[in-house]
Design an enzyme around this catalytic site. Structure first.
Site, short mmCIF file in Angstrom:
data_model
loop_
_atom_site.label_atom_id
_atom_site.label_comp_id
_atom_site.label_asym_id
_atom_site.label_seq_id
_atom_site.Cartn_x
_atom_site.Cartn_y
_atom_site.Cartn_z
N GLU A 226 0.86 -1.19 0.00
CA GLU A 226 0.00 0.00 0.00
C GLU A 226 0.89 1.23 0.00
O GLU A 226 2.05 1.18 0.42
CB GLU A 226 -0.89 0.04 1.26
CG GLU A 226 -1.79 -1.14 1.46
CD GLU A 226 -2.50 -1.07 2.81
OE1 GLU A 226 -2.44 0.00 3.45
OE2 GLU A 226 -3.08 -2.08 3.22
N LYS A 228 2.27 4.59 1.52
CA LYS A 228 2.42 5.16 2.86
C LYS A 228 2.16 6.66 2.74
O LYS A 228 2.95 7.40 2.18
CB LYS A 228 3.81 4.91 3.42
CG LYS A 228 3.97 5.32 4.88
CD LYS A 228 5.37 5.03 5.39
CE LYS A 228 5.45 5.25 6.89
NZ LYS A 228 5.02 6.59 7.32
N ARG A 233 -1.61 9.38 11.51
CA ARG A 233 -2.27 8.10 11.78
C ARG A 233 -3.43 8.32 12.75
O ARG A 233 -3.26 8.95 13.82
CB ARG A 233 -1.25 7.13 12.38
CG ARG A 233 -1.79 5.73 12.70
CD ARG A 233 -1.59 4.80 11.55
NE ARG A 233 -1.97 3.44 11.91
CZ ARG A 233 -1.12 2.53 12.35
NH1 ARG A 233 0.16 2.83 12.53
NH2 ARG A 233 -1.54 1.29 12.59
N ARG A 253 -2.72 8.37 17.01
CA ARG A 253 -2.02 7.09 17.11
C ARG A 253 -1.72 6.72 18.56
O ARG A 253 -1.64 5.55 18.91
CB ARG A 253 -0.71 7.14 16.33
CG ARG A 253 -0.10 5.78 16.07
CD ARG A 253 1.29 5.87 15.48
NE ARG A 253 2.31 6.06 16.51
CZ ARG A 253 3.62 5.92 16.29
NH1 ARG A 253 4.05 5.65 15.08
NH2 ARG A 253 4.48 6.09 17.26
N LYS A 407 7.78 -0.82 6.63
CA LYS A 407 7.64 0.46 5.94
C LYS A 407 8.89 0.69 5.10
O LYS A 407 10.01 0.55 5.57
CB LYS A 407 7.41 1.60 6.91
CG LYS A 407 8.42 1.75 8.02
CD LYS A 407 8.01 2.86 8.97
CE LYS A 407 8.99 2.97 10.14
NZ LYS A 407 8.57 4.01 11.12
#
Length: 547
Positions: A226, A228, A233, A253, A407
């Site tokens: 996906e 980033k 967040r 987050r 990531k």
């Protein structure tokens, strides 16, 4: 309070992870309720006080010491709490030492007018370490090298419970956590969360380097990719209270309830469930840069004009709860299918689905990472930080487990800049000049001059930090309080290779540009300042990024 202060002091000097866990576990095992619960809240960053702020500390110490002497001492020590604790004048210490519970409850309950005198009374009664611990609690920045996750791991070790289990029940426990300790120690049932719209601890990713090793270890067919997104967040949650009313909430987050700041998002949460996603600004169907999002963040007053100019948007990439069913144990593929169905059902323009990036092998995915516009991100490519890799069979678990999520950020920009100013750091770095202002060359009236373009304090090893510190001390040409100006003539000075995530136009900076997340990537001992980059290099990068 003395016992807790001693714990903080030992944690701040202990570098080993397992030793930190043992120190906290011993404390939780030996200290009774409710003291240990308040200690856990402080260690996990769960304490916040309406009236007790750092400025109050400065006012209190200014009334009892010479303000100029305090300012000089603060610059030397590098930490407000430690400086105030050392300088606090105590002529006759009271025989009574306040417990941690009294202090935390007092900080919550005492009125703003009465709080300064009460804090002063506590400071009079405590020793230097106790005063330091109290002031650290007030400032909310312990800086002892122990994360909230580490503190919860220490609690879990009391009864052989997995740390993830602590995370799962965390949203349902409240100060002073007596039910949590009772459960861990086998004296009570597992805590249940009765909040209709609770926060659930997020799952985090591990950073990967662009090397062949990870590509050989991971199979492309096992992972979904996906984009980033360069936003914030968030967790969008909605559930029904006992009366059947829908309760929507938006969390950061870290679990902070930010619902009031985003009424335009809250109105879109007309479903039962919990979505994990990214908060963005979406204008005319295009995701805006993080710099635009910052114009919306931390606003105290939310007006219709603000929500119109900066329309908030959630790009969803995971579903934690579907209706009333907790689906975190399900594999990603099943959660994704349910998320797609939910987004289709609610059909609200404020929430959309974060698209997955199809790929057959790592080279293909690397090419899309390098050129998101051609790789499928289209007009939103400027808001892409990189890629997320997620195992298709992985459940959603709190914390940062190794293996399920990675990531893979885009390569950073780089610039060779000249060190211009240096300032002492804070905490453990207070004895080093570790905060740096750097600049690039530009032509002004036929003369080359340096113009500051950024500040950074991260990226160096301890050895590199010590070398720069020695350079600063030997090459200081001017001083401005805690700041030293160092030589930066064309043939004398120090060049730093600075890596940064992006550039934005800025009217607050003389250079006209602002760097995002700058860090020192390399020290160019081999390069004289005259060979450093020019402002035209940054302007070209900015034009390329905004083209």
């Amino acid at each position: 309070m003395n016992r807790f202060a001693a714990l903080l002091d030992r944690l701040s000097y202990e570098p080993r992870r397992n030793a930190k866990i043992r120190l906290m576990a011993d404390y939780f095992r030996e200290v009774p309720d409710p003291e240990r619960g308040y200690a856990l809240a402080a260690l996990t960053g769960s304490l916040s006080f309406r009236h007790a702020k750092p400025n109050m500390i400065r006012s209190l110490i200014a009334e009892r010491t010479d303000p100029y002497l305090f300012a000089l001492s603060r610059d030397f020590v590098g930490d407000t709490a430690e400086t105030a604790a050392l300088m606090w004048p105590v002529e006759h210490r009271a025989n009574y030492v306040p417990p941690l519970s009294e202090i935390v409850e007092g900080l919550h309950e005492t009125t703003k007018a009465d709080l300064p005198n009460r804090i002063a009374g506590w400071l009079d009664a405590l020793d230097e370490t106790g005063r330091w611990a109290l002031l650290k609690i007030i400032t909310g920045s312990l800086r002892i090298g122990a994360s909230a996750r580490l503190a919860k791991t220490a609690v879990a070790s009391l009864g052989g419970v997995e740390p993830d289990e602590i995370e799962l029940v965390w949203a349902g426990v409240r100060l002073p956590y007596e039910d949590l300790f009772a459960w861990v120690e086998g004296r009570g049932p597992r805590p249940e969360n009765t909040d209709p719209a609770p926060f659930r601890p997020p799952m985090l990713a591990t950073a990967i380097e662009d090397t062949a090793n990870w590509r050989e270890a991971l199979k492309p067919e096992d992972f979904a990719a996906e984009w980033k997104w360069d936003g914030i967040r968030v967790q969008a949650v909605a559930g029904r209270d006992p009366e059947g009313h829908l309760v929507p909430r938006l969390y950061s987050r870290t679990g902070e309830d930010v619902s009031e700041a985003f009424p335009d998002v809250l109105g879109a949460l007309n479903f039962e469930g919990a979505i994990d996603g990214e908060l963005l600004i979406l204008r005319e169907g295009r995701v805006q840069s993080f710099n635009v999002l910052q114009q919306r963040l931390n606003r105290k007053t939310i007006t219709p004009k603000l929500t119109t100019e900066y329309p908030a948007h959630i790009r969803a990439y995971d579903l934690l709860v579907d209706g009333t069913e907790d689906i975190r144990p399900l594999p990603l593929t099943e959660r994704r299918a349910r998320l797609e169905a939910l987004i289709s059902r609610i059909a609200n323009p404020v929430i959309d689905l974060s698209p997955q990036v199809p790929f057959a092998d790592w080279p293909e995915l690397a090419a899309k990472r390098g050129d998101p516009a051609s790789g499928g991100a289209g007009v939103d490519s400027d808001a892409v930080e990189g890629l997320m890799l997620k195992r298709r069979d992985a459940p959603y678990v709190p914390g940062r487990p190794k293996g399920p999520w990675f990531k893979w950020k885009r390569d950073p920009f780089n610039v060779d800049a000249v060190l211009m100013y240096a300032q002492r750091g804070s905490g453990k770095r207070s004895s080093f000049y570790s905060d740096y202002t750097f600049g690039v060359w530009r032509m002004v009236d036929g003369t080359e001059e340096l113009i500051p373009v950024g500040k950074a304090y991260s990226g160096m090893t301890d050895e590199e930090l010590a070398r720069i510190d020695r350079f600063v001390r030997k090459n200081t040409i001017n001083r401005f309080g805690p700041v030293r100006e160092v030589t930066h003539e064309p043939d004398e000075g120090l060049v730093l290779e600075v890596a940064f995530e992006g550039l934005n136009r800025s009217t607050r900076h003389r250079s006209g540009v602002a760097m995002r997340f700058p860090r020192i990537s390399r020290i160019r001992w081999d390069k004289p300042p005259r060979e450093a980059d020019r402002i035209e290099h940054l302007e070209a990068l900015l034009r390329e990024a905004t083209a």
